[in-house]
Scaffold this motif. Structure first.
Motif, PDB file in Angstrom:
ATOM      1  N   GLU A  99      -4.270   5.801  -5.673  1.00 55.20           N
ATOM      2  CA  GLU A  99      -2.843   6.418  -5.825  1.00 55.20           C
ATOM      3  C   GLU A  99      -1.932   5.353  -4.426  1.00 55.20           C
ATOM      4  N   VAL A 100      -3.010   4.637  -3.278  1.00 59.56           N
ATOM      5  CA  VAL A 100      -2.052   3.926  -2.065  1.00 59.56           C
ATOM      6  C   VAL A 100      -3.422   3.352  -1.866  1.00 59.56           C
ATOM      7  N   VAL A 101      -2.690   2.105  -1.565  1.00 64.12           N
ATOM      8  CA  VAL A 101      -3.702   0.987  -1.357  1.00 64.12           C
ATOM      9  C   VAL A 101      -3.930   0.835   0.125  1.00 64.12           C
ATOM     10  N   VAL A 102      -5.074   1.308   0.386  1.00 64.72           N
ATOM     11  CA  VAL A 102      -4.752   1.201   1.672  1.00 64.72           C
ATOM     12  C   VAL A 102      -6.104   1.102   1.632  1.00 64.72           C
ATOM     13  N   GLY A 103      -6.670   0.378   3.254  1.00 64.36           N
ATOM     14  CA  GLY A 103      -8.432  -0.139   3.590  1.00 64.36           C
ATOM     15  C   GLY A 103      -8.146  -1.345   4.322  1.00 64.36           C
ATOM     16  N   ASP A 104      -9.593  -1.975   4.182  1.00 64.42           N
ATOM     17  CA  ASP A 104      -9.941  -2.833   5.016  1.00 64.42           C
ATOM     18  C   ASP A 104     -10.660  -3.931   4.567  1.00 64.42           C
ATOM     19  N   TYR A 133       1.962  -7.074   4.354  1.00 63.48           N
ATOM     20  CA  TYR A 133       2.462  -5.447   5.709  1.00 63.48           C
ATOM     21  C   TYR A 133       3.356  -4.840   4.190  1.00 63.48           C
ATOM     22  N   ARG A 134       3.981  -5.798   4.779  1.00 57.36           N
ATOM     23  CA  ARG A 134       5.996  -5.001   4.064  1.00 57.36           C
ATOM     24  C   ARG A 134       5.361  -4.277   2.579  1.00 57.36           C
ATOM     25  N   THR A 135       4.450  -4.378   1.764  1.00 53.56           N
ATOM     26  CA  THR A 135       4.214  -3.831   0.585  1.00 53.56           C
ATOM     27  C   THR A 135       3.307  -2.476   1.378  1.00 53.56           C
ATOM     28  N   TYR A 136       2.153  -2.811   1.568  1.00 59.23           N
ATOM     29  CA  TYR A 136       1.062  -2.327   1.732  1.00 59.23           C
ATOM     30  C   TYR A 136       0.579  -1.850   3.560  1.00 59.23           C
ATOM     31  N   PRO A 137       1.544  -1.944   3.990  1.00 54.60           N
ATOM     32  CA  PRO A 137       1.110  -1.291   5.479  1.00 54.60           C
ATOM     33  C   PRO A 137      -0.370  -0.419   6.141  1.00 54.60           C
ATOM     34  N   GLY A 138      -1.190  -0.176   5.365  1.00 58.38           N
ATOM     35  CA  GLY A 138      -1.726   0.292   4.992  1.00 58.38           C
ATOM     36  C   GLY A 138      -3.180  -0.683   5.265  1.00 58.38           C
ATOM     37  N   ILE A 139      -3.272  -1.021   4.411  1.00 63.42           N
ATOM     38  CA  ILE A 139      -4.293  -2.732   4.730  1.00 63.42           C
ATOM     39  C   ILE A 139      -4.422  -2.801   6.292  1.00 63.42           C
ATOM     40  N   HIS A 140      -5.692  -2.599   6.924  1.00 62.24           N
ATOM     41  CA  HIS A 140      -6.352  -3.421   8.380  1.00 62.24           C
ATOM     42  C   HIS A 140      -6.814  -4.774   8.166  1.00 62.24           C
ATOM     43  N   TYR A 141      -7.022  -5.767   8.911  1.00 64.86           N
ATOM     44  CA  TYR A 141      -7.304  -6.794   8.470  1.00 64.86           C
ATOM     45  C   TYR A 141      -8.219  -6.301  10.459  1.00 64.86           C
ATOM     46  N   HIS A 142     -10.244  -7.609   9.772  1.00 64.75           N
ATOM     47  CA  HIS A 142     -10.710  -7.645  11.188  1.00 64.75           C
ATOM     48  C   HIS A 142     -11.263  -8.668  10.467  1.00 64.75           C
ATOM     49  N   ILE A 143     -11.424  -9.684  11.899  1.00 69.02           N
ATOM     50  CA  ILE A 143     -11.453 -10.967  12.053  1.00 69.02           C
ATOM     51  C   ILE A 143     -13.183 -11.733  13.109  1.00 69.02           C
ATOM     52  N   ALA A 197      -7.637  -3.017  -1.657  1.00 66.96           N
ATOM     53  CA  ALA A 197      -7.341  -4.010  -0.412  1.00 66.96           C
ATOM     54  C   ALA A 197      -7.507  -5.204  -0.092  1.00 66.96           C
ATOM     55  N   SER A 198      -8.646  -5.607  -0.289  1.00 67.78           N
ATOM     56  CA  SER A 198      -9.212  -7.562  -0.759  1.00 67.78           C
ATOM     57  C   SER A 198      -8.700  -7.937  -1.790  1.00 67.78           C
ATOM     58  N   ASP A 199      -8.750  -7.524  -3.259  1.00 68.04           N
ATOM     59  CA  ASP A 199      -7.959  -7.680  -3.972  1.00 68.04           C
ATOM     60  C   ASP A 199      -6.269  -8.027  -4.093  1.00 68.04           C
TER      61      ASP A 199
END
Length: 296
Positions: free
Chosen positions: A90-95, A117-127, A282-284
């Protein structure tokens, strides 16, 4: 090999001591020693050089160093997989993991992440930053979701999306250097100059074609993976660095300036991902947003 034992092995490699590793793992020393000895027997290789009675320091054999590198990659991949599987429907979070070289195009990744981020603040990015070989290796091992690469893409192995961006090649130099008076740099300008080249470009046919000389005929005083490090060498008057524009700030009080190559040389770029790859949610979402920004 069990994942648990790989974790034990990494603890010993980190602590350089079976005693301290056992304490950190809340195991007895004999139990830990037995587990590692069993793994050595399973692999048929000695992994650790155990210290003498006067020194309890443990060092890795050559095979042990190989296992340490692979164990870290395996456990990182396991952690990444566990997080993706355990996420709520139900919630889009992840890396989202992205590999890239140094390029101003990272701004497009940042712009995409900011809008998402405005819609899915639970997604985090790793460069993960490195040269082309590093990016491709990380992608092949499944340690990153996307790679930002230059030039042609092997369509038999990867899906790709061409970006509407190019990076301009040129020369990074001190503002008080003789070539700084020029508006563009020709191949002949560099034939007798000390050069600082990307490790990749140092063996590139593209550079050889542009400059009209083999690398062995040039005065290559240093090579680099990251242009920032090369810029410090330039500041110290070691030589002239060939690289991309807009990576090093040359405005204001900077001692450096950038001049494009002539004939002009630009590299296009693409976002790539492995064929048959199943994206996390999250990647999608990241890919959907990136396509939307570009109107794809």
């Amino acid at each position: 090999m069990e994942l648990r034992v790989l974790q034990y092995f990494l603890a010993i490699a980190r602590e350089q001591s079976i005693v301290r590793a056992a304490e950190s793992l809340h195991l007895s020393q004999p139990t830990l020693s037995i587990q590692i000895k069993a793994m050595e027997e399973e692999l048929g290789k000695q992994l650790l050089i155990r210290g003498t009675k006067g020194s309890r320091k443990v060092t890795l054999t050559e095979e042990g160093m190989i296992l340490r590198k692979r164990a870290e990659e395996i456990l990182n991949l396991v952690h990444k997989t566990e997080r993706e599987i355990s996420l709520s429907d139900e919630v889009v979070v992840g890396d989202v993991y992205i590999g890239t070289g140094e390029t101003d195009a990272v701004r497009l990744i940042a712009k995409t992440a900011r809008k998402l981020y405005r819609t899915y603040p639970g997604i985090h990015y790793h460069i993960a930053s490195g040269n082309a070989a590093f990016v491709m290796e990380q992608l092949e091992k499944g340690l990153i979701d996307f790679g930002l690469v230059f030039g042609d893409v092997d369509q038999t192995k990867y899906h790709s999306m061409k970006l509407p961006l190019t990076d301009v090649w040129g020369v990074l130099m001190r503002k008080d250097s003789p070539l700084a008076e020029k508006t563009a740099i020709s191949p002949e300008d560099l034939w007798d100059k000390p050069l600082i080249l990307s490790r990749q470009e140092n063996t590139s046919d593209t550079l050889t074609s542009w400059i009209g000389r083999e690398p062995s005929e040039l005065e290559v005083v240093a090579t680099y993976n990251l242009l920032f490090n090369a810029s410090l060498m330039v500041e110290e008057s070691l030589g002239y660095a060939i690289g991309f524009d807009k990576i090093i700030n040359t405005s204001g009080s900077s001692k450096l300036c950038f001049r494009p190559l002539e004939p002009r040389r630009e590299d296009g770029m693409s976002i790539i991902w492995k064929k048959y790859q199943v994206f996390s949610k999250a990647s999608d979402k990241f890919m959907e947003q990136l396509k939307e920004i570009q109107g794809v």
